[in-house]
Design a protein around this motif. Structure first.
Motif, PDB file in Angstrom:
ATOM      1  N   ALA A 153      37.915  42.970  54.487  1.00  0.00           N
ATOM      2  CA  ALA A 153      37.588  42.431  55.820  1.00  0.00           C
ATOM      3  C   ALA A 153      37.583  40.899  55.784  1.00  0.00           C
ATOM      4  N   TYR A 154      37.058  40.349  54.697  1.00  0.00           N
ATOM      5  CA  TYR A 154      37.016  38.895  54.541  1.00  0.00           C
ATOM      6  C   TYR A 154      38.433  38.316  54.483  1.00  0.00           C
ATOM      7  N   MET A 155      39.294  38.911  53.641  1.00  0.00           N
ATOM      8  CA  MET A 155      40.661  38.402  53.496  1.00  0.00           C
ATOM      9  C   MET A 155      41.475  38.615  54.779  1.00  0.00           C
ATOM     10  N   GLN A 156      41.245  39.749  55.448  1.00  0.00           N
ATOM     11  CA  GLN A 156      41.976  40.062  56.675  1.00  0.00           C
ATOM     12  C   GLN A 156      41.588  39.132  57.824  1.00  0.00           C
ATOM     13  N   PHE A 157      40.284  39.093  58.114  1.00  0.00           N
ATOM     14  CA  PHE A 157      39.827  38.466  59.351  1.00  0.00           C
ATOM     15  C   PHE A 157      39.411  37.012  59.179  1.00  0.00           C
ATOM     16  N   ARG A 158      39.000  36.639  57.979  1.00  0.00           N
ATOM     17  CA  ARG A 158      38.599  35.248  57.734  1.00  0.00           C
ATOM     18  C   ARG A 158      39.799  34.419  57.278  1.00  0.00           C
ATOM     19  N   LYS A 159      40.665  35.052  56.459  1.00  0.00           N
ATOM     20  CA  LYS A 159      41.784  34.320  55.861  1.00  0.00           C
ATOM     21  C   LYS A 159      43.150  34.694  56.454  1.00  0.00           C
ATOM     22  N   GLY A 160      43.180  35.695  57.332  1.00  0.00           N
ATOM     23  CA  GLY A 160      44.433  36.059  58.009  1.00  0.00           C
ATOM     24  C   GLY A 160      45.465  36.723  57.116  1.00  0.00           C
ATOM     25  N   LYS A 161      45.034  37.419  56.086  1.00  0.00           N
ATOM     26  CA  LYS A 161      45.968  38.096  55.163  1.00  0.00           C
ATOM     27  C   LYS A 161      46.217  39.539  55.621  1.00  0.00           C
ATOM     28  N   PRO A 162      47.283  40.195  55.121  1.00  0.00           N
ATOM     29  CA  PRO A 162      47.572  41.575  55.524  1.00  0.00           C
ATOM     30  C   PRO A 162      46.447  42.537  55.122  1.00  0.00           C
ATOM     31  N   GLY A 163      46.310  43.624  55.894  1.00  0.00           N
ATOM     32  CA  GLY A 163      45.272  44.615  55.617  1.00  0.00           C
ATOM     33  C   GLY A 163      45.640  45.553  54.496  1.00  0.00           C
ATOM     34  N   LEU A 164      45.879  44.997  53.308  1.00  0.00           N
ATOM     35  CA  LEU A 164      46.270  45.765  52.126  1.00  0.00           C
ATOM     36  C   LEU A 164      45.252  45.533  51.014  1.00  0.00           C
ATOM     37  N   ILE A 165      45.036  46.560  50.182  1.00  0.00           N
ATOM     38  CA  ILE A 165      44.116  46.406  49.048  1.00  0.00           C
ATOM     39  C   ILE A 165      44.544  45.222  48.176  1.00  0.00           C
ATOM     40  N   SER A 166      45.852  45.044  48.023  1.00  0.00           N
ATOM     41  CA  SER A 166      46.361  43.968  47.170  1.00  0.00           C
ATOM     42  C   SER A 166      45.957  42.575  47.675  1.00  0.00           C
ATOM     43  N   SER A 167      45.711  42.433  48.981  1.00  0.00           N
ATOM     44  CA  SER A 167      45.317  41.127  49.541  1.00  0.00           C
ATOM     45  C   SER A 167      44.011  40.619  48.949  1.00  0.00           C
ATOM     46  N   ILE A 168      43.165  41.555  48.489  1.00  0.00           N
ATOM     47  CA  ILE A 168      41.866  41.179  47.924  1.00  0.00           C
ATOM     48  C   ILE A 168      42.035  40.268  46.709  1.00  0.00           C
TER      49      ILE A 168
END
Length: 500
Positions: A153-168
C-alpha cells in the motif's frame, strides 16, 4: 508493457496447470513429494517459522507506535475510499472467510480431545482448547498479512509504483532489478501461492456446504452435488468480481459481517451464555499473558509432532495466504495512516476471531467428550454435528450454510481480483477477461483436486512452496523500513526549508 503483462500471466498459467495436472494424474507421487517436503521443512525449520511470525508481530507494532505511524498511505491530503465497516468487512472476508466456519467448532474440539501433555476431556483441556484456537487465529496471522499489505500500500499509493509484490523491493534492489527476472519470479510465486491457497479453501468450502445441506435436508454427499455447488458459486463470484470492488465485493463483504454477527448473537443467546463469556475472558487473559512464550515454544528435547501438525502448519499456511490477502488489503487501504492501518488490520479482526471461537468452541466443549469425539470424526461436518444438540440448531446451521456461501464468494472474487492485478502489471482495475480466466481456473483446480483426493495434498504443497515467501517477507520488512526512513528524512528537510 503489454509483453511484460503477458509473460507473468502465461508463465503463471503454465505453472498452475502443470501442478494441477500432476496432482490429478499422479496424486500418490504428488502427495509423497509434497508430504516429504513439508515434513522436512516443519522438522528442520519449525524454529524459523516461529521466529519469523513473532518478528512480524513485533515489527508491525513497532512501526505503529513509531514516528512513521502518522504517515498516510497516499498523498498527505488523501482520504480513505471506504468506511470503517466496509473496510473491516472486506479485509476480514478475504483474510479468514471459510476457515472460521470450517474450524470454529472443529479446532477447539480437536484440542479438547487431544490436548498437548494433559488429559483429554478435562476442564484443563477445555481451557487449552479455547486459548490455543485464539493463538492460531489471533494477532499473528494478521500481522503476517500486514507485512505485505502495508509495504505494498505504501509503495502503491505513497510512491506511485505498480500494485505488484515485487514493487515492495524497489527500496532494497532498485527499480531496474525489480523489473527483471527477480521481480517476475516474486510475482509468479505470489500468483501460484494465491491460486493454490484459494483453490484449497474453495474445495473445503464445497465439502462443508455439501455436508451442511446433507445434515439439513438429506441432500447426498456426492460428485454431482459438488459440481452443482461449484457451478452456482462460480457464477456468483464471477458476477461479483466482474462488477468490481465498489459493487459486488463491498456489498457481499458487508453482508458477510452482518450474517456472521447474527449467527454469533443467536448462538450466544441459545448457548451457555455465562460459560461463553467466562471462556472469552479467560482465553484472552491466557493469550495476553503467554504471547511471548507461546510465540517461540517448541519441544527441543521431546516430540515436536503436535507443533508440526498444528502451530507450524498454521504459520506456514498463513504465510502461503499472505500474497493474496496482502495485495487485497493494500488495494482497499488507500488514505489510511500507517498507525490506523496496523491497528485496523491486526487487532480488530483478531478480536472478531476470539469472540467466534469462544462462542462456538465453548458450545461444542459444553456438550461433553462423547459428542466432541463424534463431531471431530469429519471436520467439514463438525459444526453441524454440534448444532444438532443446541436449541434452534437447525436455524443456526441454515444461517451457517448461507454464510459459507457468501464467504466462499467473497474469498473467490477477492482472489480473482488480486490474480487479475498480479498478472496485469499491478493494474488496480484489471480487465474483465483476466478476472474471468482466473476465476474459472480457481474453480476447475478446486474441483479437479477435490475429485482426485488431493485437496489436503495441495494445501501441504502450497505451504511447502511458500517457505521461500517467509524469507521474502522478512526482507520486505527491511525494504519498507528503508523507504519509511527516506520518506521521514525528506519530510524533515522539507519542513526545515519551509521554516527557513
Amino acid at each position: 508493457m503489454k509483453g511484460k503483462d503477458n509473460s507473468v500471466f502465461l508463465i503463471s498459467l503454465i505453472v498452475v496447470f502443470s501442478i494441477s495436472l500432476w496432482g490429478i494424474l499422479a496424486p500418490e507421487g504428488f502427495g509423497q513429494v509434497a508430504n516429504g517436503l513439508f515434513a522436512f521443512l516443519t522438522d528442520k525449520f519449525g524454529w524459523f517459522y516461529l521466529l519469523a511470525m513473532f518478528f512480524f508481530v513485533i515489527f508491525m507494532f513497532g512501526i505503529a507506535v513509531s514516528k512513521f505511524g502518522q504517515i498516510r498511505l497516499g498523498d498527505d491530503d488523501s482520504k480513505p475510499e471506504y468506511s470503517y465497516i466496509s473496510w473491516f468487512a472486506m479485509l476480514f472476508s478475504a483474510g479468514m472467510g471459510i476457515g472460521l466456519v470450517f474450524w470454529g467448532v472443529a479446532e477447539p474440539l480437536n484440542h479438547f480431545m487431544a490436548p498437548m501433555n494433559m488429559e483429554a476431556g478435562t476442564s484443563e483441556a477445555a481451557n487449552f482448547a479455547i486459548y490455543t484456537s485464539f493463538f492460531h487465529w489471533g494477532i499473528h496471522p494478521w500481522a503476517n498479512y500486514s507485512v505485505i499489505a502495508l509495504a505494498l500500500a505504501y509503495m502503491q499509493f505513497r510512491k506511485g509504483k505498480p500494485g505488484l509484490i515485487s514493487s515492495i523491493f524497489i527500496p532494497l534492489l532498485g527499480e531496474e532489478k525489480v523489473k527483471g527476472p527477480i521481480g517476475k519470479t516474486i510475482d509468479i510465486l505470489a500468483i501460484f501461492a494465491t491460486v493454490a491457497g484459494v483453490a484449497t479453501s474453495l474445495g473445503l468450502g464445497v465439502l462443508q456446504i455439501n455436508g451442511g445441506l446433507n445434515y439439513l435436508f438429506g441432500i447426498p454427499i456426492n460428485t454431482t452435488v459438488s459440481i452443482i455447488i461449484i457451478v452456482i458459486v462460480t457464477v456468483l463470484f464471477m458476477i461479483s468480481a466482474v462488477s468490481g470492488l465498489d459493487k459486488g465485493i463491498k456489498i457481499l463483504s458487508n453482508a458477510n459481517v452482518g450474517i456472521a454477527a447474527l449467527l454469533m448473537i443467536i448462538a450466544l443467546i441459545v448457548g451457555p451464555t455465562v460459560m461463553i463469556l467466562n471462556s472469552l475472558t479467560n482465553g484472552l487473559g491466557m493469550y495476553l499473558g503467554n504471547i511471548i512464550q507461546e510465540s517461540m515454544k517448541l519441544e527441543p528435547f521431546g516430540d515436536n509432532s503436535w507443533f508440526g501438525g498444528w502451530r507450524i502448519f498454521y504459520w506456514a499456511w498463513w504465510i502461503a495466504w499472505a500474497p493474496f490477502v496482502g495485495v487485497f488489503i493494500a488495494r482497499i487501504s488507500k488514505g489510511r495512516t500507517i498507525r490506523e492501518f496496523i491497528i485496523g488490520v491486526t487487532l480488530v479482526p483478531a478480536l472478531g476471531s476470539f469472540v467466534w471461537f469462544a462462542i462456538f468452541g465453548t458450545i461444542g466443549i459444553n456438550l461433553g467428550p462423547e459428542i466432541a469425539s463424534e463431531a471431530i470424526q469429519v471436520t467439514e461436518t463438525a459444526f453441524f454435528v454440534v448444532m444438532k444438540h443446541v436449541p434452534y440448531g437447525n436455524l443456526i446451521s441454515m444461517i451457517a450454510v448461507i454464510l459459507l456461501g457468501t464467504f466462499f464468494v467473497t474469498s473467490a472474487d477477492s482472489a480473482t481480483f488480486v490474480l487479475g492485478m498480479l498478472s496485469s502489471n499491478g493494474d488496480l482495475n484489471p480487465s474483465t477477461q483476466k478476472k474471468i480466466i482466473w476465476g474459472a481456473i480457481q474453480s476447475l483446480m478446486a474441483f479437479s483436486l477435490m475429485m482426485a483426493g488431493g485437496l489436503s495434498v495441495l494445501q501441504i504443497a502450497s505451504i511447502a512452496a511458500a517457505f521461500p515467501f517467509a524469507i521474502v517477507m522478512v526482507f520486505a520488512c527491511f525494504s519498507l523500513l528503508k523507504a519509511l526512513r527516506e520518506d521521514s528524512v525528506s519530510a524533515e528537510e522539507s519542513s526545515k526549508r519551509i521554516a527557513s
